[in-house]
Scaffold this motif. Structure first.
Motif, PDB file in Angstrom:
ATOM      1  N   LEU A  74      -3.286  -6.230   7.805  1.00 27.81           N
ATOM      2  CA  LEU A  74      -3.796  -5.597   6.593  1.00 27.81           C
ATOM      3  C   LEU A  74      -2.958  -4.400   6.156  1.00 27.81           C
ATOM      4  O   LEU A  74      -3.433  -3.543   5.429  1.00 27.81           O
ATOM      5  N   ALA A  75      -1.702  -4.345   6.591  1.00 28.68           N
ATOM      6  CA  ALA A  75      -0.788  -3.322   6.073  1.00 28.68           C
ATOM      7  C   ALA A  75      -0.664  -3.493   4.561  1.00 28.68           C
ATOM      8  O   ALA A  75      -0.717  -4.611   4.062  1.00 28.68           O
ATOM      9  N   PRO A  76      -0.522  -2.400   3.779  1.00 31.01           N
ATOM     10  CA  PRO A  76      -0.241  -1.027   4.206  1.00 31.01           C
ATOM     11  C   PRO A  76      -1.455  -0.253   4.689  1.00 31.01           C
ATOM     12  O   PRO A  76      -1.315   0.907   5.073  1.00 31.01           O
ATOM     13  N   GLY A  77      -2.649  -0.831   4.640  1.00 31.99           N
ATOM     14  CA  GLY A  77      -3.788  -0.211   5.291  1.00 31.99           C
ATOM     15  C   GLY A  77      -4.424   0.956   4.579  1.00 31.99           C
ATOM     16  O   GLY A  77      -5.072   1.776   5.218  1.00 31.99           O
ATOM     17  N   TRP A  78      -4.239   1.060   3.272  1.00 32.22           N
ATOM     18  CA  TRP A  78      -4.975   2.094   2.534  1.00 32.22           C
ATOM     19  C   TRP A  78      -5.321   1.567   1.146  1.00 32.22           C
ATOM     20  O   TRP A  78      -4.640   0.712   0.598  1.00 32.22           O
ATOM     21  N   HIS A  79      -6.435   2.100   0.614  1.00 33.57           N
ATOM     22  CA  HIS A  79      -6.961   1.642  -0.668  1.00 33.57           C
ATOM     23  C   HIS A  79      -7.566   2.842  -1.382  1.00 33.57           C
ATOM     24  O   HIS A  79      -8.304   3.610  -0.775  1.00 33.57           O
ATOM     25  N   ARG A  80      -7.277   2.997  -2.676  1.00 30.42           N
ATOM     26  CA  ARG A  80      -7.698   4.193  -3.411  1.00 30.42           C
ATOM     27  C   ARG A  80      -8.528   3.810  -4.628  1.00 30.42           C
ATOM     28  O   ARG A  80      -8.261   2.808  -5.291  1.00 30.42           O
ATOM     29  N   LEU A  81      -9.539   4.631  -4.916  1.00 31.59           N
ATOM     30  CA  LEU A  81     -10.321   4.474  -6.129  1.00 31.59           C
ATOM     31  C   LEU A  81     -10.737   5.844  -6.631  1.00 31.59           C
ATOM     32  O   LEU A  81     -10.754   6.820  -5.875  1.00 31.59           O
ATOM     33  N   SER A  82     -11.069   5.922  -7.909  1.00 29.67           N
ATOM     34  CA  SER A  82     -11.560   7.155  -8.510  1.00 29.67           C
ATOM     35  C   SER A  82     -12.992   6.958  -8.960  1.00 29.67           C
ATOM     36  O   SER A  82     -13.344   5.907  -9.512  1.00 29.67           O
ATOM     37  N   LEU A  83     -13.821   7.953  -8.691  1.00 34.48           N
ATOM     38  CA  LEU A  83     -15.212   7.956  -9.120  1.00 34.48           C
ATOM     39  C   LEU A  83     -15.493   9.300  -9.762  1.00 34.48           C
ATOM     40  O   LEU A  83     -15.642  10.309  -9.067  1.00 34.48           O
ATOM     41  N   GLY A  84     -15.530   9.322 -11.086  1.00 29.07           N
ATOM     42  CA  GLY A  84     -15.698  10.593 -11.772  1.00 29.07           C
ATOM     43  C   GLY A  84     -14.558  11.524 -11.448  1.00 29.07           C
ATOM     44  O   GLY A  84     -13.379  11.184 -11.585  1.00 29.07           O
TER      45      GLY A  84
END
Length: 341
Positions: free
Chosen positions: A54-64
């Protein structure tokens, strides 16, 4: 053959052989939550190139106003989920539930999702993964992967700990020094009081209590204790989620329609925890309280539609709770947060 397919065979065998007794949810005794087993393979040693599953192993999201990054500290495949999940049920009953969800009857994968929250002008790390002690077993990837996501250890202003099991506090130190040198620390008052009590130090959980002393003792002067409703930083509130441990906390980030709840180990298997919330979990210290916490939070999240991030749910651990009468269902995030607002 792709790297993902090789993980299903060769890497899964290697990780399972070396990691089943490691920190957190596994097949070993509760005391195994404090320290991984010695390395039996060099294949999973962390290198400059992230080639782990599951590399690159990071996931980003914005909430407000908040920016949330989930970092996968590692994965551990193995036998199960019975008896770790559904400890009070038969292996056949748990296997039937898995099969009904198109999953293997007697194999599962555990995930370790650390979260970085930018809110209120602060950068908050929620839990720390296994740290250097887990790397021989393919875990402890937080440090490398957070840097790939754009964060240096020095960027962390606050480390907020949901609870004090080894797979959540192992990364507090690196090479004998604090891993996040500019950080202060936030811990639940009830959680800290239990793990520093005579009961914990002299009872069946003594090894975990020793790990708490080793990891948090040197940080005492920089540690602040909070209770239910306490503010971690502006825009981030601690909420009681007792049962898995005596003082485990969830964290609400944001507010209203732009909120996410970091649920820690409240829901630690994405089928059993939701569809059978009353089934016992081996590592829940107070099993009745933990079941009540699961139901309470599942109902609250289902009614509000608020997304959650679970520490042990399939990476990136983000999703929603669907009410299904007397039970619930986990609905993974797909594009909801991409089109919201």
């Amino acid at each position: 053959m792709s790297r993902t397919l090789r993980f299903n065979r060769r890497e899964a065998i290697a990780l399972t052989a070396s990691g089943l007794a490691a920190t957190g949810l596994g097949l070993g005794p509760a005391a195994a939550q404090t320290a991984p087993a010695e390395a039996t393979t060099s294949e999973t040693i962390m290198t400059s190139e992230d080639t782990h599953p599951l590399a690159p192993g990071w996931h980003r999201l914005s909430l407000g106003e908040a920016r949330v990054t989930v970092v996968l500290d590692g994965v551990r495949p193995g036998e199960g989920p019975h008896p770790t999940f559904g400890e009070d049920q038969t292996a056949e009953a748990v296997g039937d539930l898995m099969a009904a969800n198109r999953l293997p009857r007697d194999r599962f994968v555990n995930f370790f999702n650390v979260v970085i929250v930018e809110t209120g002008g602060q950068t908050v790390l929620v839990d720390t993964g296994f740290g250097e002690g887990g790397r021989a077993n393919g875990m402890g990837l937080l440090r490398q992967r957070m840097q790939a996501a754009g964060y240096q250890p020095e960027d962390i202003d606050v480390v907020a700990l949901t609870h004090l099991h080894g797979d959540h506090i192992g990364g507090l130190s690196e090479g004998g020094a604090p891993a996040f040198p500019n950080a202060s620390y936030v811990v639940g008052r009830q959680e800290m009081e239990f793990w520093t009590s005579d009961e914990a130090r002299n009872g069946p959980r003594a090894e975990n209590a020793k790990a708490v002393e080793a990891k948090l003792g040197p940080l005492k002067d920089k540690t602040r204790l909070v209770e239910d409703g306490g503010e971690v930083v502006p825009g981030m509130i601690a909420r009681a989620a007792f049962g898995h441990t005596p003082g485990m906390l969830c964290f609400e980030v944001g507010s209203g329609d732009t909120m996410v709840v970091l649920t820690a180990d409240t829901f630690s298997q994405f089928v059993v925890s939701f569809q059978k919330p009353d089934w016992q979990v081996r590592f829940d210290q107070d099993k009745n309280a933990a079941a009540e916490t699961r139901r309470r939070w599942a109902d609250k999240l289902a009614q509000s539609g608020t997304p959650l991030i679970g520490y042990h749910l399939p990476f990136p651990g983000i999703g929603y709770v669907q009410d299904e009468g007397d039970s619930f269902r986990f609905v993974p995030e797909t594009y909801q947060t991409l089109v919201s607002g």
